[in-house]
Design a protein around this motif. Structure first.
Motif, PDB file in Angstrom:
ATOM      1  N   VAL A 187       0.971  -1.228  -0.091  1.00  0.00           N
ATOM      2  CA  VAL A 187      -0.362  -0.324  -0.079  1.00  0.00           C
ATOM      3  C   VAL A 187       0.782   1.257   0.423  1.00  0.00           C
ATOM      4  O   VAL A 187       1.867   0.871   1.111  1.00  0.00           O
ATOM      5  CB  VAL A 187      -0.649   0.397   1.469  1.00  0.00           C
ATOM      6  CG1 VAL A 187      -1.317   1.159   1.078  1.00  0.00           C
ATOM      7  CG2 VAL A 187      -1.498  -0.975   0.834  1.00  0.00           C
ATOM      8  N   SER A 188       0.384   2.129  -1.435  1.00  0.00           N
ATOM      9  CA  SER A 188       1.730   3.725  -1.213  1.00  0.00           C
ATOM     10  C   SER A 188       0.744   4.266  -0.041  1.00  0.00           C
ATOM     11  O   SER A 188       1.418   5.239   0.135  1.00  0.00           O
ATOM     12  CB  SER A 188       1.355   3.226  -2.231  1.00  0.00           C
ATOM     13  OG  SER A 188       0.684   3.546  -3.278  1.00  0.00           O
ATOM     14  N   THR A 189      -0.246   5.102  -0.252  1.00  0.00           N
ATOM     15  CA  THR A 189      -1.295   5.393   0.048  1.00  0.00           C
ATOM     16  C   THR A 189      -2.709   5.225   1.233  1.00  0.00           C
ATOM     17  O   THR A 189      -3.215   4.091   0.841  1.00  0.00           O
ATOM     18  CB  THR A 189      -1.502   6.885  -0.897  1.00  0.00           C
ATOM     19  OG1 THR A 189      -0.483   7.238  -1.656  1.00  0.00           O
ATOM     20  CG2 THR A 189      -2.570   7.984  -0.324  1.00  0.00           C
ATOM     21  N   ILE A 190      -2.839   5.937   2.363  1.00  0.00           N
ATOM     22  CA  ILE A 190      -3.847   5.497   2.794  1.00  0.00           C
ATOM     23  C   ILE A 190      -5.190   6.971   2.939  1.00  0.00           C
ATOM     24  O   ILE A 190      -4.288   7.721   3.662  1.00  0.00           O
ATOM     25  CB  ILE A 190      -3.736   5.167   4.614  1.00  0.00           C
ATOM     26  CG1 ILE A 190      -3.150   3.935   4.477  1.00  0.00           C
ATOM     27  CG2 ILE A 190      -5.460   5.263   5.368  1.00  0.00           C
ATOM     28  CD1 ILE A 190      -2.785   3.425   6.014  1.00  0.00           C
ATOM     29  N   VAL A 191      -5.940   6.793   2.394  1.00  0.00           N
ATOM     30  CA  VAL A 191      -6.736   7.995   2.533  1.00  0.00           C
ATOM     31  C   VAL A 191      -7.998   8.455   3.299  1.00  0.00           C
ATOM     32  O   VAL A 191      -8.475   6.773   4.088  1.00  0.00           O
ATOM     33  CB  VAL A 191      -7.457   8.366   0.794  1.00  0.00           C
ATOM     34  CG1 VAL A 191      -8.445   9.245   1.097  1.00  0.00           C
ATOM     35  CG2 VAL A 191      -6.357   7.709  -0.086  1.00  0.00           C
ATOM     36  N   ILE A 192      -7.837   9.187   4.048  1.00  0.00           N
ATOM     37  CA  ILE A 192      -8.758   9.424   5.690  1.00  0.00           C
ATOM     38  C   ILE A 192      -9.468  10.421   5.327  1.00  0.00           C
ATOM     39  O   ILE A 192      -9.310  11.418   4.489  1.00  0.00           O
ATOM     40  CB  ILE A 192      -7.277   9.474   6.901  1.00  0.00           C
ATOM     41  CG1 ILE A 192      -7.055   8.064   7.394  1.00  0.00           C
ATOM     42  CG2 ILE A 192      -8.875   9.450   7.569  1.00  0.00           C
ATOM     43  CD1 ILE A 192      -6.006   8.162   8.167  1.00  0.00           C
ATOM     44  N   GLY A 193     -10.949  10.185   5.341  1.00  0.00           N
ATOM     45  CA  GLY A 193     -11.603  10.921   5.304  1.00  0.00           C
ATOM     46  C   GLY A 193     -11.706  11.660   6.143  1.00  0.00           C
ATOM     47  O   GLY A 193     -12.087  11.773   7.323  1.00  0.00           O
ATOM     48  N   GLU A 194     -12.345  13.001   5.930  1.00  0.00           N
ATOM     49  CA  GLU A 194     -12.351  14.215   6.554  1.00  0.00           C
ATOM     50  C   GLU A 194     -14.062  14.396   6.657  1.00  0.00           C
ATOM     51  O   GLU A 194     -14.102  16.001   5.829  1.00  0.00           O
ATOM     52  CB  GLU A 194     -10.899  15.109   6.162  1.00  0.00           C
ATOM     53  CG  GLU A 194     -10.686  16.616   7.069  1.00  0.00           C
ATOM     54  CD  GLU A 194      -9.716  17.438   6.383  1.00  0.00           C
ATOM     55  OE1 GLU A 194      -9.259  17.925   7.271  1.00  0.00           O
ATOM     56  OE2 GLU A 194      -9.322  17.464   5.234  1.00  0.00           O
ATOM     57  N   PRO A 195     -13.947  14.547   7.771  1.00  0.00           N
ATOM     58  CA  PRO A 195     -15.349  15.514   8.064  1.00  0.00           C
ATOM     59  C   PRO A 195     -15.395  16.821   8.431  1.00  0.00           C
ATOM     60  O   PRO A 195     -15.094  17.379   9.378  1.00  0.00           O
ATOM     61  CB  PRO A 195     -15.821  14.335   9.629  1.00  0.00           C
ATOM     62  CG  PRO A 195     -14.599  13.930  10.259  1.00  0.00           C
ATOM     63  CD  PRO A 195     -13.921  13.847   9.088  1.00  0.00           C
ATOM     64  N   LYS A 196     -16.228  17.575   7.596  1.00  0.00           N
ATOM     65  CA  LYS A 196     -16.235  19.076   7.760  1.00  0.00           C
ATOM     66  C   LYS A 196     -17.508  19.500   7.364  1.00  0.00           C
ATOM     67  O   LYS A 196     -18.215  18.354   7.057  1.00  0.00           O
ATOM     68  CB  LYS A 196     -15.535  19.602   6.948  1.00  0.00           C
ATOM     69  CG  LYS A 196     -13.794  19.372   6.138  1.00  0.00           C
ATOM     70  CD  LYS A 196     -13.184  19.936   7.606  1.00  0.00           C
ATOM     71  CE  LYS A 196     -11.588  19.773   7.069  1.00  0.00           C
ATOM     72  NZ  LYS A 196     -11.158  20.956   8.422  1.00  0.00           N
ATOM     73  N   GLN A 197     -17.752  20.370   8.502  1.00  0.00           N
ATOM     74  CA  GLN A 197     -19.090  21.083   8.503  1.00  0.00           C
ATOM     75  C   GLN A 197     -19.175  21.399   7.128  1.00  0.00           C
ATOM     76  O   GLN A 197     -18.305  22.286   6.339  1.00  0.00           O
ATOM     77  CB  GLN A 197     -19.411  22.138   9.452  1.00  0.00           C
ATOM     78  CG  GLN A 197     -19.287  20.905  11.701  1.00  0.00           C
ATOM     79  CD  GLN A 197     -20.704  20.382  11.560  1.00  0.00           C
ATOM     80  OE1 GLN A 197     -21.497  20.660  11.334  1.00  0.00           O
ATOM     81  NE2 GLN A 197     -20.144  19.689  13.317  1.00  0.00           N
ATOM     82  N   MET A 198     -20.233  22.226   7.009  1.00  0.00           N
ATOM     83  CA  MET A 198     -20.554  23.063   5.950  1.00  0.00           C
ATOM     84  C   MET A 198     -19.891  24.613   5.765  1.00  0.00           C
ATOM     85  O   MET A 198     -19.629  25.025   5.251  1.00  0.00           O
ATOM     86  CB  MET A 198     -21.653  23.440   5.745  1.00  0.00           C
ATOM     87  CG  MET A 198     -23.012  22.022   6.098  1.00  0.00           C
ATOM     88  SD  MET A 198     -22.292  21.158   3.502  1.00  0.00           S
ATOM     89  CE  MET A 198     -23.131  22.666   2.772  1.00  0.00           C
ATOM     90  N   ASP A 199     -19.537  25.394   6.813  1.00  0.00           N
ATOM     91  CA  ASP A 199     -18.470  26.027   7.199  1.00  0.00           C
ATOM     92  C   ASP A 199     -17.432  25.754   7.145  1.00  0.00           C
ATOM     93  O   ASP A 199     -16.048  26.589   7.536  1.00  0.00           O
ATOM     94  CB  ASP A 199     -19.175  27.070   8.471  1.00  0.00           C
ATOM     95  CG  ASP A 199     -18.510  25.982   9.930  1.00  0.00           C
ATOM     96  OD1 ASP A 199     -18.768  25.113   9.569  1.00  0.00           O
ATOM     97  OD2 ASP A 199     -19.073  27.065  10.680  1.00  0.00           O
TER      98      ASP A 199
END
Length: 139
Positions: free
Chosen positions: A50-62
């Protein structure tokens, strides 16, 4: 070429998606209990390149962090320290769960299947991964 792994981190469950070795196709891999995530990553990275681990970044609408933001940031930092040879990337994950539900509906899944939260998490991870691949290809 090595795979790219994506993570849709949640309080209880974490969806995981992965590319093929050529990094062309994003596919759902599985959903694991968040408490078992570190062990899963250790085993998977021993078995697969595995070269890369992509992690979701939870953001609010602002664009401020969501309630899980601090926990996920700490998790991302811990992953980078534990696997220093793997690049850790972040991708905005807003609306991925809604997109996953819409995808399930569009594919003709029955109502009972659409209630499967583990499947929703896995599809959300796949959407995060596809977003990353699309962004990478555009550069």
């Amino acid at each position: 070429m090595a795979r790219v792994l994506a993570i849709d981190y949640g309080k209880k469950r974490t969806g995981i998606a992965v590319t093929d070795p050529l990094q062309i196709i994003a596919s759902g891999l599985q959903t694991v209990s968040t408490g078992e995530l570190n062990g899963f990553l250790e085993r998977y990275l021993q078995e697969e390149e595995v070269s890369t681990i992509v992690i979701g970044e939870p953001k609010q609408m602002d664009y401020t962090d969501s309630e899980l933001g601090g926990e996920i940031n700490a998790f991302a930092e811990a992953v980078q320290l534990k696997f220093p040879n793997v690049l850790v990337e972040r991708v905005d994950e807003r609306f991925t769960s809604k997109m996953a539900h819409a995808s399930m509906l569009a594919s003709g899944m029955k109502k009972k299947q659409r209630r499967n939260k583990a499947l929703v998490d896995e599809i959300a991870a796949t959407i995060i991964l596809q977003t990353y691949l699309d962004r990478k290809q555009a550069i």
